[in-house]
Design a protein around this motif. Structure first.
Motif, PDB file in Angstrom:
ATOM      1  N   ALA A 155      62.162  31.814   3.144  1.00  0.00           N
ATOM      2  CA  ALA A 155      63.518  31.472   2.698  1.00  0.00           C
ATOM      3  C   ALA A 155      63.540  31.172   1.210  1.00  0.00           C
ATOM      4  O   ALA A 155      64.457  31.589   0.496  1.00  0.00           O
ATOM      5  CB  ALA A 155      64.045  30.283   3.487  1.00  0.00           C
ATOM      6  N   SER A 156      62.533  30.461   0.717  1.00  0.00           N
ATOM      7  CA  SER A 156      62.493  30.148  -0.717  1.00  0.00           C
ATOM      8  C   SER A 156      62.320  31.410  -1.550  1.00  0.00           C
ATOM      9  O   SER A 156      62.931  31.562  -2.606  1.00  0.00           O
ATOM     10  CB  SER A 156      61.362  29.159  -1.013  1.00  0.00           C
ATOM     11  OG  SER A 156      61.665  27.903  -0.468  1.00  0.00           O
ATOM     12  N   VAL A 157      61.480  32.331  -1.073  1.00  0.00           N
ATOM     13  CA  VAL A 157      61.310  33.611  -1.772  1.00  0.00           C
ATOM     14  C   VAL A 157      62.627  34.387  -1.758  1.00  0.00           C
ATOM     15  O   VAL A 157      63.025  34.987  -2.764  1.00  0.00           O
ATOM     16  CB  VAL A 157      60.177  34.435  -1.125  1.00  0.00           C
ATOM     17  CG1 VAL A 157      60.145  35.853  -1.682  1.00  0.00           C
ATOM     18  CG2 VAL A 157      58.841  33.745  -1.342  1.00  0.00           C
ATOM     19  N   ALA A 158      63.319  34.357  -0.617  1.00  0.00           N
ATOM     20  CA  ALA A 158      64.597  35.070  -0.510  1.00  0.00           C
ATOM     21  C   ALA A 158      65.640  34.481  -1.450  1.00  0.00           C
ATOM     22  O   ALA A 158      66.379  35.211  -2.110  1.00  0.00           O
ATOM     23  CB  ALA A 158      65.100  35.023   0.935  1.00  0.00           C
ATOM     24  N   PHE A 159      65.706  33.144  -1.534  1.00  0.00           N
ATOM     25  CA  PHE A 159      66.638  32.505  -2.456  1.00  0.00           C
ATOM     26  C   PHE A 159      66.279  32.829  -3.903  1.00  0.00           C
ATOM     27  O   PHE A 159      67.160  33.004  -4.750  1.00  0.00           O
ATOM     28  CB  PHE A 159      66.657  30.985  -2.253  1.00  0.00           C
ATOM     29  CG  PHE A 159      67.539  30.530  -1.125  1.00  0.00           C
ATOM     30  CD1 PHE A 159      68.887  30.861  -1.101  1.00  0.00           C
ATOM     31  CD2 PHE A 159      67.025  29.763  -0.084  1.00  0.00           C
ATOM     32  CE1 PHE A 159      69.705  30.441  -0.070  1.00  0.00           C
ATOM     33  CE2 PHE A 159      67.844  29.336   0.950  1.00  0.00           C
ATOM     34  CZ  PHE A 159      69.178  29.671   0.962  1.00  0.00           C
ATOM     35  N   THR A 160      64.989  32.922  -4.201  1.00  0.00           N
ATOM     36  CA  THR A 160      64.560  33.289  -5.556  1.00  0.00           C
ATOM     37  C   THR A 160      65.000  34.715  -5.876  1.00  0.00           C
ATOM     38  O   THR A 160      65.502  34.996  -6.972  1.00  0.00           O
ATOM     39  CB  THR A 160      63.031  33.162  -5.688  1.00  0.00           C
ATOM     40  OG1 THR A 160      62.653  31.818  -5.373  1.00  0.00           O
ATOM     41  CG2 THR A 160      62.571  33.502  -7.096  1.00  0.00           C
ATOM     42  N   GLY A 161      64.826  35.623  -4.915  1.00  0.00           N
ATOM     43  CA  GLY A 161      65.291  37.000  -5.103  1.00  0.00           C
ATOM     44  C   GLY A 161      66.786  37.073  -5.315  1.00  0.00           C
ATOM     45  O   GLY A 161      67.277  37.821  -6.168  1.00  0.00           O
ATOM     46  N   LEU A 162      67.507  36.268  -4.564  1.00  0.00           N
ATOM     47  CA  LEU A 162      68.964  36.227  -4.697  1.00  0.00           C
ATOM     48  C   LEU A 162      69.363  35.775  -6.106  1.00  0.00           C
ATOM     49  O   LEU A 162      70.244  36.361  -6.732  1.00  0.00           O
ATOM     50  CB  LEU A 162      69.523  35.270  -3.640  1.00  0.00           C
ATOM     51  CG  LEU A 162      71.026  35.177  -3.455  1.00  0.00           C
ATOM     52  CD1 LEU A 162      71.332  34.767  -2.019  1.00  0.00           C
ATOM     53  CD2 LEU A 162      71.629  34.169  -4.405  1.00  0.00           C
ATOM     54  N   ALA A 163      68.698  34.738  -6.601  1.00  0.00           N
ATOM     55  CA  ALA A 163      69.003  34.238  -7.948  1.00  0.00           C
ATOM     56  C   ALA A 163      68.672  35.278  -9.010  1.00  0.00           C
ATOM     57  O   ALA A 163      69.470  35.533  -9.927  1.00  0.00           O
ATOM     58  CB  ALA A 163      68.228  32.949  -8.207  1.00  0.00           C
TER      59      ALA A 163
END
Length: 197
Positions: free
Chosen positions: A87-95
């Motif tokens: 989830a943290s990697v996904a949020f980083t990708g989103l940002a």
């Protein structure tokens, strides 16, 4: 929501910075659509260019700081709303999907002096921002309301919602660009052929 209240209490500055700065970037993106500069040399065109530039810089600052706060929060507060490292990697990708195109747009207009490329990269940034702010909420809340009722293991789907929230809008933008770019080209070729005949 999988998020507990405790992380909000531990990092209030980060979460509020993320919420308010990202919301400001969203509204600045909307305002930009009404201030697209022209190539005219009239006084009105100069004022339009000035407004566009100011709003663009504000958008870049708000977006970058809001995204940085959100990513920091995602990694500090228990891995992206308890969804694990995924989830943290996904949020980083989103940002990054919103911030990187915005900085590339700045580079295109300041260094390359290419307004077309500037507009293209900004449209990608705004597509990712809208995905993050609107589409993600629709996906996530729909998923949590319907799936969480019947499954205890909601986090794989939660991570998928994060990825989909920006991949789908950006992919839709690229598909739209491809479809609309091919239509006028065909028309121009046909017109030129007719004139040549």
């Amino acid at each position: 929501h999988p998020q507990s209240r405790e992380p909000f209490r531990r990092h209030p500055a980060l979460i509020y910075a993320h919420i308010y700065l990202s919301a400001a970037a969203l509204f600045l993106a909307l305002a930009q659509t009404s201030t697209t500069p022209t190539t005219s040399t009239t006084p009105n065109a100069w004022h339009s260019q000035r407004r566009h530039t100011i709003l663009g810089w504000l958008y870049l600052v708000c977006l970058t700081l809001g995204a940085a706060a959100g990513v920091t929060y995602a990694w500090l507060q228990g891995y992206g709303s308890d969804g694990g490292v995924g989830a943290s990697v996904a949020f980083t990708g989103l940002a990054l999907a919103g911030v990187v195109p915005a900085w590339l747009a700045l580079w295109c207009v300041l260094v390359r002096r290419d307004r077309a490329a500037h507009g293209l990269w900004m449209s990608r940034s705004v597509a990712a921002l809208w995905g993050a702010s609107v589409f993600f909420r629709v996906l996530a809340n729909t998923y949590l309301v319907w799936v969480a009722r019947v499954s205890a293991d909601i986090y794989p789907g939660w991570v998928a919602m994060i990825w989909m929230s920006w991949v789908v809008p950006v992919a839709a933008l690229e598909l739209y660009r491809t479809l609309t770019a091919s239509a006028p080209t065909t028309g121009v070729v046909a017109t030129r052929t007719t004139k040549a005949d």
